[in-house]
Design an enzyme around this catalytic site. Structure first.
Site, PDB file in Angstrom:
ATOM      1  N   SER A   1     -52.984 -28.570  39.839  1.00 33.51           N
ATOM      2  CA  SER A   1     -53.394 -28.808  41.237  1.00 33.51           C
ATOM      3  C   SER A   1     -52.716 -27.867  42.213  1.00 33.51           C
ATOM      4  O   SER A   1     -53.165 -27.736  43.356  1.00 33.51           O
ATOM      5  CB  SER A   1     -53.075 -30.259  41.621  1.00 33.51           C
ATOM      6  OG  SER A   1     -53.844 -31.156  40.835  1.00 33.51           O
TER       7      SER A   1
ATOM      8  N   GLU B   1       0.782  -1.230   0.000  1.00 32.76           N
ATOM      9  CA  GLU B   1       0.000   0.000   0.000  1.00 32.76           C
ATOM     10  C   GLU B   1       0.822   1.292   0.000  1.00 32.76           C
ATOM     11  O   GLU B   1       0.424   2.277  -0.607  1.00 32.76           O
ATOM     12  CB  GLU B   1      -0.945  -0.001   1.214  1.00 32.76           C
ATOM     13  CG  GLU B   1      -1.984  -1.092   1.196  1.00 32.76           C
ATOM     14  CD  GLU B   1      -2.994  -0.927   0.079  1.00 32.76           C
ATOM     15  OE1 GLU B   1      -3.365   0.209  -0.247  1.00 32.76           O
ATOM     16  OE2 GLU B   1      -3.404  -1.957  -0.496  1.00 32.76           O
TER      17      GLU B   1
END
Length: 562
Positions: free
Chosen positions: A476, A86
């Site tokens: 229950s 680069e």
């Protein structure tokens, strides 16, 4: 002579005018720049990771997959690869490489009209300015802004800091931002483990990640990597012999292997994700780079998932085979037709298949070809066999709530039927997605830590977590409140109540018909033996359960029926 003087004067005036216009333009552009000092305060969007109690990664969340790496932790060979690719003069220029600018301008002038793409001469600092502070517009104004910002950045930040920002910001393709994520994505390695050739390939990607995709364009990828290695040799980072050796190597791309436990805790992870997002916010979750240690035990989680799925499959198969998933035409390219049918991603052991033939030996099948995406080449479809002896459970056909026994496989399946199969040994087993669902939660009773949690058969099929989101019937357990309410309104244990059939609309177009465990009704019964007390339309007493529950600080989550 006068003519020459006139020409010289006019030319000088024109040049001065152009220079003045240029100065004014530059001054105007320079006063319209973003604040470059933002770079010093940059906080990158980082990936959040969830871990099991032993440090095993179990989930990742991010808008940009990035792991930040300080410059001191980046090996010199990696820096050398990116600088060679680069900006080889990075440590010597002041933000703009003037020589490269002139070379690029000359090359573009020579190639003008040839159709070739214009080349640039951007330094790493200029790329940083563009990525962080500017747009990607290919205009002269943007390039001037980029140059001015680069000079300012060079005066406010050190070279190492600029390079650190660049290496952690760049996009390298396949969803990876920065070299740390890139090393994991392409080579399943940390940056410190990268070879020179691998670093060179990563350095080749910023110019065009899609152009050098290792799966889609392997030749281009190798060529660009070798170009970077050649640049490293010219810059003195590697010898000619080393460069030649590395250029001869294959890319060696190895996709990051997902932890096997990461996909096994989807229900658990989703609960943690909601908790973190609720406590810290979505921004912190997806951009904050959080590290979240959970209580999950991967071994127990895998065992819980296996136990739940095995139990649901056994229960479901005992109630018969409900038929194929779909039906396709197998006279042509059945593999393509089968691939259009989606499967559940978290059911790795199960595959979609199409029935090709039925015989006394069993069912011949063709397997669904995995959708590998545009970067992968398709694989040839496979075939297999479901043994007749493994299909006995499927001879019971379930339809309309009834089970019908058949005596032949061809009455169960026919060519073209799409089914689920699981590979076991050299053969396959017929599978079907269970209609019944379930959940498992495993906790440490001493600490309350959740060690394993499974909220259903398949998270991909249904994200509804039956372990944490399902509203269970109290059954229950609610009887004491009913009887307490009755006693409060004057009933005694000897009071007679009617135990008889009863029904009422359930709000969904059906009738609710409560019944005793044995399915029988006792008629007139004492409260001591009665099983129901919440209704008696003739006695004029208040409905106990409508007010006694709230008195005990029970707040129902269901809306009353109207």
């Amino acid at each position: 002579m006068k003519l020459i003087g006139y020409i010289f004067g006019i030319t000088s005036a024109a040049l001065l005018g152009i220079f003045g216009i240029g100065v004014v333009y530059l001054w105007e552009v320079a006063n319209d720049l973003p604040d470059h000092r933002k770079l010093a305060e940059w906080e990158p969007a980082l990936m959040t990771r969830f871990y099991a109690y032993d440090g095993t990664p179990i989930a990742e969340y991010a808008r940009e997959r990035r792991l930040y790496l300080p410059i001191a932790a980046i090996p010199e060979r990696v820096k050398a690869a990116f600088l060679s690719a680069e900006d080889k003069s990075f440590y010597s220029h002041s933000g703009i490489d003037v020589l490269s600018v002139f070379k690029a301008a000359w090359s573009n002038a020579v190639n003008l009209g040839s159709g070739q793409r214009l080349i640039g001469a951007s330094t790493i600092t200029q790329q940083l300015a563009k990525n962080f502070l500017l747009s990607s517009d290919r205009t002269l104004r943007r390039k001037i802004k980029e140059a001015v910002l680069s000079i300012r950045i060079e005066h406010s930040l050190s070279k190492d800091r600029i390079l650190e920002l660049y290496l952690n910001d760049i996009y390298l393709g396949l969803g990876a931002y920065g070299i740390a994520a890139g090393a994991l994505t392409y080579f399943d390695k940390s940056v410190s483990e990268l070879t020179v050739a691998e670093a060179a390939y990563l350095a080749a990607l910023p110019k065009g990640p899609n152009n050098y995709n290792p799966h889609r364009h392997p030749e281009r990828a190798v060529s660009r990597r070798n170009w970077v290695i050649g640049q490293m040799q010219r810059n003195g980072f590697v010898s000619a012999a080393q460069a030649s050796n590395m250029m001869a190597r294959p890319l060696g791309v190895k996709p990051q292997a997902k932890n096997p436990d990461m996909a096994e805790a989807n229900y658990f992870v989703e609960e943690v994700r909601r908790e973190v997002a609720g406590q810290y916010g979505e921004a912190a979750l997806y951009d904050g780079g959080l590290s979240v240690r959970t209580t999950l035990d991967p071994t127990l989680q895998a065992a819980a998932l296996m136990a739940l799925r095995a139990g649901l499959v056994d229960y479901d198969q005992a109630r018969g085979f409900r038929g194929p998933v779909a039906h396709i035409d197998i006279s042509g390219d059945w593999a393509t037709a089968l691939a259009k049918h989606e499967t559940f991603t978290d059911m790795k052991e199960w595959q979609l298949a199409v029935v090709l033939s039925c015989s006394d030996a069993g069912v011949g099948i063709g397997l669904r070809r995995a959708k590998l995406g545009p970067e992968h080449s398709p694989t040839s479809p496979e075939t297999g066999l479901i043994g007749r002896n493994t299909m006995r459970w499927a001879l019971k056909l379930a339809a309309g709530g009834k089970i019908r026994q058949v005596d032949s496989i061809d009455k169960v399946l026919s060519p073209g039927d799409v089914i689920y199969v699981e590979k076991v040994g050299n053969g396959y087993l017929l599978r079907q997605m269970p209609e019944v669902q379930g959940a498992i939660v495993s906790m440490d009773p001493n600490t309350g830590r959740v060690l394993a949690s499974v909220g259903g058969f398949s998270f991909a099929q249904s994200r509804f977590n039956r372990a944490t989101q399902a509203s269970r019937q109290p059954g229950s357990a609610f009887k004491p409140f009913v009887y307490a309410a009755a006693l409060d309104t004057g009933y005694t244990p000897a009071t007679l109540v009617m135990d008889a059939p009863f029904s009422m609309p359930d709000g969904a177009g059906r009738l609710w018909k409560p019944k005793n465990y044995d399915g029988k009704f006792g008629g007139p019964s004492t409260l001591r033996t009665g099983l129901e007390m919440s209704r008696n339309p003739d006695d004029g007493a208040p409905r106990p359960t409508s007010w006694h529950g709230p008195r005990c600080r029970i707040r129902p989550r269901l809306r009353p029926l109207r």
